[in-house]
Scaffold this motif. Structure first.
Motif, PDB file in Angstrom:
ATOM      1  N   THR A 202     -41.491 -67.433  93.175  1.00 54.60           N
ATOM      2  CA  THR A 202     -42.217 -67.821  94.388  1.00 54.60           C
ATOM      3  C   THR A 202     -43.705 -67.525  94.292  1.00 54.60           C
ATOM      4  O   THR A 202     -44.524 -68.258  94.855  1.00 54.60           O
ATOM      5  N   THR A 203     -44.089 -66.444  93.586  1.00 54.26           N
ATOM      6  CA  THR A 203     -45.501 -66.042  93.537  1.00 54.26           C
ATOM      7  C   THR A 203     -46.065 -65.958  92.129  1.00 54.26           C
ATOM      8  O   THR A 203     -47.286 -65.882  91.959  1.00 54.26           O
ATOM      9  N   GLY A 204     -45.197 -65.926  91.110  1.00 50.53           N
ATOM     10  CA  GLY A 204     -45.669 -65.765  89.742  1.00 50.53           C
ATOM     11  C   GLY A 204     -46.044 -64.336  89.414  1.00 50.53           C
ATOM     12  O   GLY A 204     -46.634 -64.063  88.359  1.00 50.53           O
ATOM     13  N   THR A 205     -45.697 -63.384  90.284  1.00 52.76           N
ATOM     14  CA  THR A 205     -46.034 -61.977  90.088  1.00 52.76           C
ATOM     15  C   THR A 205     -45.060 -61.308  89.130  1.00 52.76           C
ATOM     16  O   THR A 205     -43.841 -61.512  89.218  1.00 52.76           O
ATOM     17  N   GLU A 206     -45.604 -60.502  88.196  1.00 50.67           N
ATOM     18  CA  GLU A 206     -44.744 -59.732  87.298  1.00 50.67           C
ATOM     19  C   GLU A 206     -44.157 -58.529  88.049  1.00 50.67           C
ATOM     20  O   GLU A 206     -44.875 -57.825  88.741  1.00 50.67           O
ATOM     21  N   VAL A 207     -42.866 -58.336  87.890  1.00 54.10           N
ATOM     22  CA  VAL A 207     -42.186 -57.218  88.549  1.00 54.10           C
ATOM     23  C   VAL A 207     -41.222 -56.567  87.572  1.00 54.10           C
ATOM     24  O   VAL A 207     -40.924 -57.116  86.509  1.00 54.10           O
ATOM     25  N   ALA A 208     -40.768 -55.390  87.949  1.00 51.59           N
ATOM     26  CA  ALA A 208     -39.697 -54.710  87.221  1.00 51.59           C
ATOM     27  C   ALA A 208     -38.507 -54.605  88.169  1.00 51.59           C
ATOM     28  O   ALA A 208     -38.649 -54.114  89.295  1.00 51.59           O
ATOM     29  N   VAL A 209     -37.360 -55.090  87.735  1.00 51.42           N
ATOM     30  CA  VAL A 209     -36.162 -55.120  88.573  1.00 51.42           C
ATOM     31  C   VAL A 209     -35.153 -54.106  88.028  1.00 51.42           C
ATOM     32  O   VAL A 209     -34.691 -54.226  86.899  1.00 51.42           O
ATOM     33  N   LYS A 210     -34.847 -53.125  88.838  1.00 56.36           N
ATOM     34  CA  LYS A 210     -33.892 -52.080  88.459  1.00 56.36           C
ATOM     35  C   LYS A 210     -32.512 -52.466  89.003  1.00 56.36           C
ATOM     36  O   LYS A 210     -32.315 -52.556  90.213  1.00 56.36           O
ATOM     37  N   LYS A 211     -31.576 -52.719  88.110  1.00 58.16           N
ATOM     38  CA  LYS A 211     -30.231 -53.145  88.491  1.00 58.16           C
ATOM     39  C   LYS A 211     -29.265 -51.975  88.345  1.00 58.16           C
ATOM     40  O   LYS A 211     -29.015 -51.489  87.250  1.00 58.16           O
ATOM     41  N   ILE A 212     -28.745 -51.505  89.489  1.00 56.80           N
ATOM     42  CA  ILE A 212     -27.845 -50.359  89.504  1.00 56.80           C
ATOM     43  C   ILE A 212     -26.478 -50.770  88.971  1.00 56.80           C
ATOM     44  O   ILE A 212     -25.991 -51.876  89.239  1.00 56.80           O
ATOM     45  N   THR A 213     -25.858 -49.878  88.212  1.00 52.91           N
ATOM     46  CA  THR A 213     -24.545 -50.145  87.638  1.00 52.91           C
ATOM     47  C   THR A 213     -23.529 -50.462  88.724  1.00 52.91           C
ATOM     48  O   THR A 213     -23.461 -49.767  89.741  1.00 52.91           O
ATOM     49  N   GLN A 214     -22.754 -51.513  88.525  1.00 52.37           N
ATOM     50  CA  GLN A 214     -21.748 -51.888  89.506  1.00 52.37           C
ATOM     51  C   GLN A 214     -20.657 -50.826  89.602  1.00 52.37           C
ATOM     52  O   GLN A 214     -20.339 -50.137  88.648  1.00 52.37           O
ATOM     53  N   SER A 215     -20.104 -50.712  90.808  1.00 55.98           N
ATOM     54  CA  SER A 215     -18.981 -49.799  91.069  1.00 55.98           C
ATOM     55  C   SER A 215     -19.335 -48.358  90.758  1.00 55.98           C
ATOM     56  O   SER A 215     -18.475 -47.560  90.398  1.00 55.98           O
ATOM     57  N   SER A 216     -20.603 -47.996  90.892  1.00 51.11           N
ATOM     58  CA  SER A 216     -21.020 -46.616  90.651  1.00 51.11           C
ATOM     59  C   SER A 216     -21.385 -45.959  91.974  1.00 51.11           C
ATOM     60  O   SER A 216     -22.361 -46.331  92.612  1.00 51.11           O
ATOM     61  N   ILE A 217     -20.566 -44.998  92.402  1.00 52.61           N
ATOM     62  CA  ILE A 217     -20.863 -44.291  93.644  1.00 52.61           C
ATOM     63  C   ILE A 217     -22.188 -43.562  93.523  1.00 52.61           C
ATOM     64  O   ILE A 217     -23.023 -43.569  94.434  1.00 52.61           O
ATOM     65  N   GLN A 218     -22.402 -42.925  92.361  1.00 53.12           N
ATOM     66  CA  GLN A 218     -23.660 -42.221  92.156  1.00 53.12           C
ATOM     67  C   GLN A 218     -24.831 -43.204  92.122  1.00 53.12           C
ATOM     68  O   GLN A 218     -25.910 -42.923  92.616  1.00 53.12           O
ATOM     69  N   GLY A 219     -24.601 -44.394  91.532  1.00 48.97           N
ATOM     70  CA  GLY A 219     -25.645 -45.407  91.518  1.00 48.97           C
ATOM     71  C   GLY A 219     -26.021 -45.845  92.919  1.00 48.97           C
ATOM     72  O   GLY A 219     -27.191 -46.063  93.233  1.00 48.97           O
ATOM     73  N   LEU A 220     -25.039 -45.979  93.814  1.00 44.72           N
ATOM     74  CA  LEU A 220     -25.316 -46.348  95.201  1.00 44.72           C
ATOM     75  C   LEU A 220     -26.128 -45.258  95.893  1.00 44.72           C
ATOM     76  O   LEU A 220     -27.058 -45.547  96.655  1.00 44.72           O
TER      77      LEU A 220
END
Length: 503
Positions: A202-220
């Motif tokens: 949408t903007t062409g802006t560089e970002v860093a996307v942190k993807k939390i491990t699925q099914s991880s209670i600690q990750g949530l």
């Protein structure tokens, strides 16, 4: 547009301070003068048949230099109130050099008379049509809203903690930004998440996307902690959280992309062939201190980071430090004590008192900051092996009267001696085994700025990292509760040995 200054329509009677009101609805012609001398904008109005009043209605100081160009358009605008109206410019005169020429009243046209709109429909019929059209549009809009709401609700159910969070991104935008979360876009991996470089479509802006491990209670838990803390923090030495996304089991955090990666990689990644100069290191040290001062004392709540370390410090394009990874952070009110009792952090940065009571505080953050100071100056990791502890080694150099021997040899003695000694002594003071001896972040900032002298350090024999009890503690927490991870670049600050227990 927003008005800087306004006045009711009026004019000053000749050579007096009396102000005569004008009725704009009368339809009578009005003269207006707008004059700018480089410092003030003067606005004067009066009935057309009168001469220009000697005193302007509005005289407002303003500098228009940033807006004035060599070639530009000049025009008019008008607005109505609650009633509809028409505005006509019968004539105008403009000059960029001195007073504009006087208008010749004999050559001005007359304003057109009000004419019938020619509509053949009865006003009641028109009103009925408008009312029915409005109701139809409203019903159609409500239908679309609930259709989309139910569709999105299948994937993204809002929870209580989501209501006061920053910008929420659409999953499809983040999916496109990271090219479908391809492995080639990964710039960092940790115990509970992977970090991808992306470009927002949408903007062409560089970002860093942190993807939390699925099914991880600690990750949530980490996901929620970062949104609740970092989402509201604003400081130039903190990583900015742009927003987040939650879709089914996908938990995503979106940060500014930091091009130079982590401080850890700049200090220890020899493949880059790059050595931080002392000036850059000292600036980074001050930046981290400013960020922690904001967290501990200047924000509306006290924020304990609980994982201050070199891999959680990111370096932006201007070589300024940005503290990130607030997955372990805890917040509490000023004047109260933290109720956190879990032992979390990274080996080498954990304050000794945490081994006894597990109670994190701003003082335990200061301890980690002290170890980080020694790491930056010495170019060595806090714990290289079972028998090497950086703090102990610097203490030994200090006691032998050769504290400068601890300086990173990659600097080739190219540094300011007084500043290096100050940082090494401050690192030892901050990492003192007794929490009450450690200075606050406001004191630390004053020491670094030279506004106050650092106190002398005594009784270092009271603590020894090679003590059997402390080693047993490290061995115990290292056995099962350490999550091994590696760091490639840029964002989110994952450690090489971060404790997962209590996150």
């Amino acid at each position: 547009m927003y008005s800087t200054v306004t006045e009711p329509a009026a004019y000053y009677v000749k050579n007096t301070e009396l102000k005569e009101d004008m009725i704009l609805e009368s339809g009578d012609p009005i003269q207006a003068w707008i004059e700018y001398d480089g410092n003030f904008v003067n606005v004067t109005i009066c009935p057309f048949h009168l001469n220009k009043p000697s005193k302007p209605l509005i005289s407002h100081p303003i500098d228009l230099t940033p807006f004035v160009q060599e070639t530009m358009y000049v025009g008019f605008s008008a607005s109505t109130g609650q009633k509809s109206s028409s505005h006509y410019i019968l004539g105008w005169s403009f000059s960029t050099n001195g007073t504009a020429a006087q208008l010749n009243s004999s050559r001005l046209p007359m304003a057109p008379s009000k004419q019938n709109d020619g509509s053949s429909f009865d006003s009641r019929v028109i009103g009925l049509i408008v009312a029915l059209s409005t109701v139809t549009v409203l019903l159609f809009g409500i239908l679309i809203y609930f259709t989309l709401y139910k569709r999105n609700a299948k994937y993204e159910d809002l929870e209580d903690w989501e209501l006061d969070c920053p910008h929420r991104f659409r999953y499809k935008d983040l999916y496109a930004a990271t090219r479908g979360f391809q492995l080639s876009e990964i710039i960092g991996v940790g115990g509970f998440a992977a970090v991808y470089k992306g470009v927002l479509p949408t903007t062409g802006t560089e970002v860093a996307v942190k993807k939390i491990t699925q099914s991880s209670i600690q990750g949530l838990r980490e996901f929620v902690a970062e949104i609740e803390s970092l989402g509201r923090l604003r400081h130039k030495n903190l990583v900015y959280l742009q927003g987040w996304c939650k879709r089914k089991n996908d938990l995503l955090l979106v940060y500014d992309y930091i091009p130079n990666g982590s401080l850890y990689s700049l200090l220890f990644n020899q493949e880059q062939g790059f050595v931080l100069s002392w000036e850059q290191r000292f600036n980074i040290i001050k930046g981290i201190a400013a960020g922690l001062l904001y967290l501990h004392e200047e924000w509306e709540l006290v924020v304990i980071h609980r994982d201050v370390k070199s891999s959680n410090v990111l370096i932006d394009a201007d070589m300024n430090a940005r503290l990130g990874d607030f997955g372990l952070a805890r917040l509490y009110d000023h004047g109260t004590d933290s109720h956190t009792t879990n032992i979390v952090g990274t080996i080498g940065y954990i304050a000794p008192e945490l081994a006894r009571n597990g109670k994190a505080s701003t003082s335990s953050d200061v301890f980690a900051y002290g170890v980080l100071l020694l790491e930056i100056v010495c170019g060595r990791k806090p714990v290289d092996s079972r028998n090497f502890f950086l703090v102990d080694w610097v203490i030994e150099c200090h006691q032998l009267g050769h504290i400068l021997d601890a300086t990173d040899p990659k600097l080739n003695s190219s540094y300011v001696t007084e500043e290096v000694k100050l940082v090494l002594l401050l690192g030892l003071l901050c990492s003192h085994p007794k929490p009450e001896v450690r200075p606050s972040m406001s004191k630390i900032v004053r020491y670094l700025n030279g506004d106050e002298r650092i106190p002398s350090i005594d009784n270092w024999e009271a603590f020894d990292s090679s003590d059997e009890t402390y080693l047993k503690f490290l061995e115990t927490i290292s056995s099962d509760s350490i999550t091994k991870s590696y760091r490639l670049s840029s964002i989110a600050g994952f450690s090489s040995s971060s404790m997962s227990s209590g996150r």
